[in-house]
Design a protein around this motif. Structure first.
Motif, PDB file in Angstrom:
ATOM      1  N   ASP A 330     -10.536 -49.142 -18.340  1.00  0.00           N
ATOM      2  CA  ASP A 330      -9.073 -49.282 -18.393  1.00  0.00           C
ATOM      3  C   ASP A 330      -8.377 -48.198 -17.569  1.00  0.00           C
ATOM      4  O   ASP A 330      -7.332 -47.674 -17.957  1.00  0.00           O
ATOM      5  CB  ASP A 330      -8.570 -49.231 -19.843  1.00  0.00           C
ATOM      6  N   GLY A 331      -8.960 -47.871 -16.434  1.00  0.00           N
ATOM      7  CA  GLY A 331      -8.397 -46.847 -15.568  1.00  0.00           C
ATOM      8  C   GLY A 331      -7.754 -47.436 -14.325  1.00  0.00           C
ATOM      9  O   GLY A 331      -7.673 -48.649 -14.138  1.00  0.00           O
ATOM     10  N   ILE A 332      -7.279 -46.539 -13.466  1.00  0.00           N
ATOM     11  CA  ILE A 332      -6.597 -46.925 -12.228  1.00  0.00           C
ATOM     12  C   ILE A 332      -7.295 -46.227 -11.062  1.00  0.00           C
ATOM     13  O   ILE A 332      -7.464 -45.006 -11.068  1.00  0.00           O
ATOM     14  CB  ILE A 332      -5.109 -46.533 -12.263  1.00  0.00           C
ATOM     15  N   LEU A 333      -7.698 -47.010 -10.056  1.00  0.00           N
ATOM     16  CA  LEU A 333      -8.340 -46.479  -8.855  1.00  0.00           C
ATOM     17  C   LEU A 333      -7.350 -46.541  -7.701  1.00  0.00           C
ATOM     18  O   LEU A 333      -6.772 -47.594  -7.433  1.00  0.00           O
ATOM     19  CB  LEU A 333      -9.594 -47.284  -8.531  1.00  0.00           C
ATOM     20  N   THR A 334      -7.173 -45.403  -7.027  1.00  0.00           N
ATOM     21  CA  THR A 334      -6.226 -45.324  -5.911  1.00  0.00           C
ATOM     22  C   THR A 334      -6.939 -44.768  -4.686  1.00  0.00           C
ATOM     23  O   THR A 334      -7.561 -43.701  -4.762  1.00  0.00           O
ATOM     24  CB  THR A 334      -5.022 -44.434  -6.259  1.00  0.00           C
ATOM     25  N   LEU A 335      -6.853 -45.488  -3.568  1.00  0.00           N
ATOM     26  CA  LEU A 335      -7.418 -45.048  -2.298  1.00  0.00           C
ATOM     27  C   LEU A 335      -6.287 -44.869  -1.301  1.00  0.00           C
ATOM     28  O   LEU A 335      -5.413 -45.733  -1.184  1.00  0.00           O
ATOM     29  CB  LEU A 335      -8.423 -46.055  -1.748  1.00  0.00           C
ATOM     30  N   ALA A 336      -6.303 -43.765  -0.590  1.00  0.00           N
ATOM     31  CA  ALA A 336      -5.260 -43.499   0.389  1.00  0.00           C
ATOM     32  C   ALA A 336      -5.857 -42.739   1.574  1.00  0.00           C
ATOM     33  O   ALA A 336      -6.659 -41.814   1.386  1.00  0.00           O
ATOM     34  CB  ALA A 336      -4.130 -42.676  -0.238  1.00  0.00           C
ATOM     35  N   PRO A 337      -5.503 -43.123   2.790  1.00  0.00           N
ATOM     36  CA  PRO A 337      -6.000 -42.388   3.956  1.00  0.00           C
ATOM     37  C   PRO A 337      -5.307 -41.034   4.068  1.00  0.00           C
ATOM     38  O   PRO A 337      -4.117 -40.901   3.765  1.00  0.00           O
ATOM     39  CB  PRO A 337      -5.632 -43.310   5.121  1.00  0.00           C
ATOM     40  N   ARG A 338      -6.048 -40.050   4.522  1.00  0.00           N
ATOM     41  CA  ARG A 338      -5.474 -38.720   4.741  1.00  0.00           C
ATOM     42  C   ARG A 338      -4.883 -38.651   6.139  1.00  0.00           C
ATOM     43  O   ARG A 338      -5.399 -39.260   7.085  1.00  0.00           O
ATOM     44  CB  ARG A 338      -6.544 -37.646   4.555  1.00  0.00           C
ATOM     45  N   ALA A 339      -3.783 -37.923   6.260  1.00  0.00           N
ATOM     46  CA  ALA A 339      -3.103 -37.819   7.559  1.00  0.00           C
ATOM     47  C   ALA A 339      -4.001 -37.177   8.607  1.00  0.00           C
ATOM     48  O   ALA A 339      -3.979 -37.559   9.786  1.00  0.00           O
ATOM     49  CB  ALA A 339      -1.815 -37.021   7.402  1.00  0.00           C
ATOM     50  N   ALA A 340      -4.829 -36.203   8.187  1.00  0.00           N
ATOM     51  CA  ALA A 340      -5.718 -35.519   9.120  1.00  0.00           C
ATOM     52  C   ALA A 340      -7.019 -36.272   9.354  1.00  0.00           C
ATOM     53  O   ALA A 340      -7.846 -35.841  10.158  1.00  0.00           O
ATOM     54  CB  ALA A 340      -6.026 -34.105   8.611  1.00  0.00           C
ATOM     55  N   GLY A 341      -7.209 -37.385   8.664  1.00  0.00           N
ATOM     56  CA  GLY A 341      -8.449 -38.136   8.778  1.00  0.00           C
ATOM     57  C   GLY A 341      -9.248 -38.071   7.499  1.00  0.00           C
ATOM     58  O   GLY A 341      -9.190 -37.079   6.763  1.00  0.00           O
ATOM     59  N   GLY A 342      -9.974 -39.111   7.220  1.00  0.00           N
ATOM     60  CA  GLY A 342     -10.741 -39.149   5.987  1.00  0.00           C
ATOM     61  C   GLY A 342     -10.035 -39.952   4.915  1.00  0.00           C
ATOM     62  O   GLY A 342      -9.057 -40.664   5.171  1.00  0.00           O
ATOM     63  N   LEU A 343     -10.504 -39.787   3.705  1.00  0.00           N
ATOM     64  CA  LEU A 343     -10.043 -40.614   2.601  1.00  0.00           C
ATOM     65  C   LEU A 343      -9.821 -39.771   1.357  1.00  0.00           C
ATOM     66  O   LEU A 343     -10.524 -38.780   1.129  1.00  0.00           O
ATOM     67  CB  LEU A 343     -11.093 -41.707   2.301  1.00  0.00           C
ATOM     68  N   ARG A 344      -8.828 -40.181   0.582  1.00  0.00           N
ATOM     69  CA  ARG A 344      -8.563 -39.544  -0.714  1.00  0.00           C
ATOM     70  C   ARG A 344      -8.675 -40.622  -1.793  1.00  0.00           C
ATOM     71  O   ARG A 344      -7.948 -41.605  -1.770  1.00  0.00           O
ATOM     72  CB  ARG A 344      -7.168 -38.914  -0.755  1.00  0.00           C
ATOM     73  N   VAL A 345      -9.612 -40.415  -2.713  1.00  0.00           N
ATOM     74  CA  VAL A 345      -9.843 -41.368  -3.793  1.00  0.00           C
ATOM     75  C   VAL A 345      -9.513 -40.695  -5.115  1.00  0.00           C
ATOM     76  O   VAL A 345     -10.012 -39.606  -5.415  1.00  0.00           O
ATOM     77  CB  VAL A 345     -11.302 -41.868  -3.806  1.00  0.00           C
ATOM     78  N   SER A 346      -8.674 -41.348  -5.918  1.00  0.00           N
ATOM     79  CA  SER A 346      -8.270 -40.801  -7.207  1.00  0.00           C
ATOM     80  C   SER A 346      -8.562 -41.819  -8.294  1.00  0.00           C
ATOM     81  O   SER A 346      -8.220 -42.991  -8.166  1.00  0.00           O
ATOM     82  CB  SER A 346      -6.777 -40.450  -7.201  1.00  0.00           C
ATOM     83  N   VAL A 347      -9.207 -41.363  -9.359  1.00  0.00           N
ATOM     84  CA  VAL A 347      -9.512 -42.202 -10.523  1.00  0.00           C
ATOM     85  C   VAL A 347      -8.767 -41.629 -11.718  1.00  0.00           C
ATOM     86  O   VAL A 347      -8.993 -40.481 -12.095  1.00  0.00           O
ATOM     87  CB  VAL A 347     -11.027 -42.257 -10.801  1.00  0.00           C
ATOM     88  N   GLU A 348      -7.907 -42.432 -12.306  1.00  0.00           N
ATOM     89  CA  GLU A 348      -7.133 -42.010 -13.481  1.00  0.00           C
ATOM     90  C   GLU A 348      -7.633 -42.787 -14.692  1.00  0.00           C
ATOM     91  O   GLU A 348      -7.639 -44.017 -14.703  1.00  0.00           O
ATOM     92  CB  GLU A 348      -5.647 -42.279 -13.259  1.00  0.00           C
TER      93      GLU A 348
END
Length: 353
Positions: A330-348
């Motif tokens: 019952d969580g939330i997965l968020t993926l967002a590209p980083r401005a400098a390159g790469g990826l930011r993944v957050s699991v709440e």
């Protein structure tokens, strides 16, 4: 009896009871004040109670018969109109049971209980249709991915059979690698299926400890690739499966290491606590990714960029497993590209407090 017949009899019965009660009121509060004996009046006699009763009873009988017929006919018509939405819902249910998930009720009218039921049923059909389509797509992709290592294995075995003296250590090593890939893919599919079923025992799990454990496990891989891992954060207690959440954390860290710069790459793993729950965040350097590409990374067998090495290449289910485990908790997965390159993944995830 059908629901329509029950409602019809209920309407007619209540109408009969209401009519009888009204006639009883007339009897009690009117006829009781009329004398029983003969009433003498100037110019002739006046009807007494017996006379009124003889005139009143037949009229009452005909009135009750009329109320019964009117109640049955009117109740049948009203119940039919009231149950018409239920008939449409039943038809849609039968179509769905026969495999037609694209049908929708689209019930018009006021927002009553039937409208809410129809809207909820339409929403359920939409989710089922999307889920079935996703499962079919996943099955096709999984079959394709499994067929590749099996075909390579068959080719290598045929070569070894046709040329038994030509079996070398290189051929055996290649066969072992292909077999390992097939095993990894099968295990990943099992983990994904286990998460989808939500058949696990929930317990208090500290995400910060999982982050440290995953980092220690994958540190040799990061060192071989020249990747620096930074782990930070506070105690973050979630409620869920320790094994699945460890798999989630390991997949995120592994994905961040594999999809990184050729030299001087970084991975940052952090945990946090807020009012909404607890969070696990994994960021990595790498090539610049478009939002459109990032939105597809959680699909099975999708890869954002080519890996810089061939070791630990994975099976294309890393983020798909992360998504499935997150949803199972019952969580939330968020993926967002980083401005400098790469990826930011957050699991709440919901907090265990």
């Amino acid at each position: 009896m059908s629901a329509r017949l029950k409602l019809t009899l209920s309407y007619a019965g209540f109408l009969m009871i209401a009519g009888a009660a009204l006639l009883a009121v007339v009897w009690v509060f009117l006829l009781r004040y009329v004398p029983d004996g003969p009433i003498m009046a100037i110019g002739g006699s006046v009807p007494n109670r017996d006379d009124l009763v003889r005139a009143f009873v037949p009229a009452v009988a005909w009135a009750l018969v009329f109320l019964l017929g009117f109640g049955l006919v009117g109740g049948w018509i009203l119940s039919g109109r009231m149950l018409a939405p239920l008939t449409r819902i039943t038809r849609a249910t039968r179509l769905a049971a026969n495999g037609s998930l694209s049908h929708r009720i689209h019930l018009e009218g006021r927002n009553d209980e039937f409208r809410e039921l129809a809207d909820a049923f339409d929403a359920m059909l939409a989710r089922l249709e999307a889920h079935v389509a996703e499962q079919q797509r996943f099955a096709a992709n999984a079959s394709h991915e499994l067929r590749t290592p099996l075909a390579i294995t068959q080719t290598l075995l045929e070569v070894a059979r046709d040329h038994p003296n030509g079996v070398t250590s290189e051929l055996v090593e290649r066969l072992r690698g292909v077999n390992t890939r097939a095993i990894d893919l099968t295990e990943a599919l099992l983990v994904l299926s286990h998460a989808d079923r939500r058949s696990f025992v929930r317990e208090r799990v500290d995400l910060s400890l999982l982050a440290e454990q995953a980092t220690e496990t994958l540190l040799p891989l990061a060192e071989r690739r020249g990747i620096t891992i930074d782990t930070s954060g506070k105690v973050a207690l979630a409620l869920g499966s320790h094994a699945l959440l460890l798999q989630l954390t390991t997949n995120l860290v592994h994905n961040a290491i594999v999809h990184n710069l050729a030299e001087g790459g970084t991975v940052r793993v952090s945990t946090g606590v807020d009012r909404a729950g607890v969070t696990l965040t994994v960021e990595n350097s790498g090539e610049k990714l478009s939002p459109q590409l990032v939105s597809t990374l959680t699909e099975p067998f999708q890869r954002g960029t080519e890996r810089i090495r061939t070791d630990h290449e994975g099976v294309g289910l890393g983020l798909a497993i992360v998504k499935s485990i997150t949803q199972a908790h019952d969580g939330i997965l968020t993926l967002a590209p980083r401005a400098a390159g790469g990826l930011r993944v957050s699991v709440e995830l919901p907090s265990a407090h």
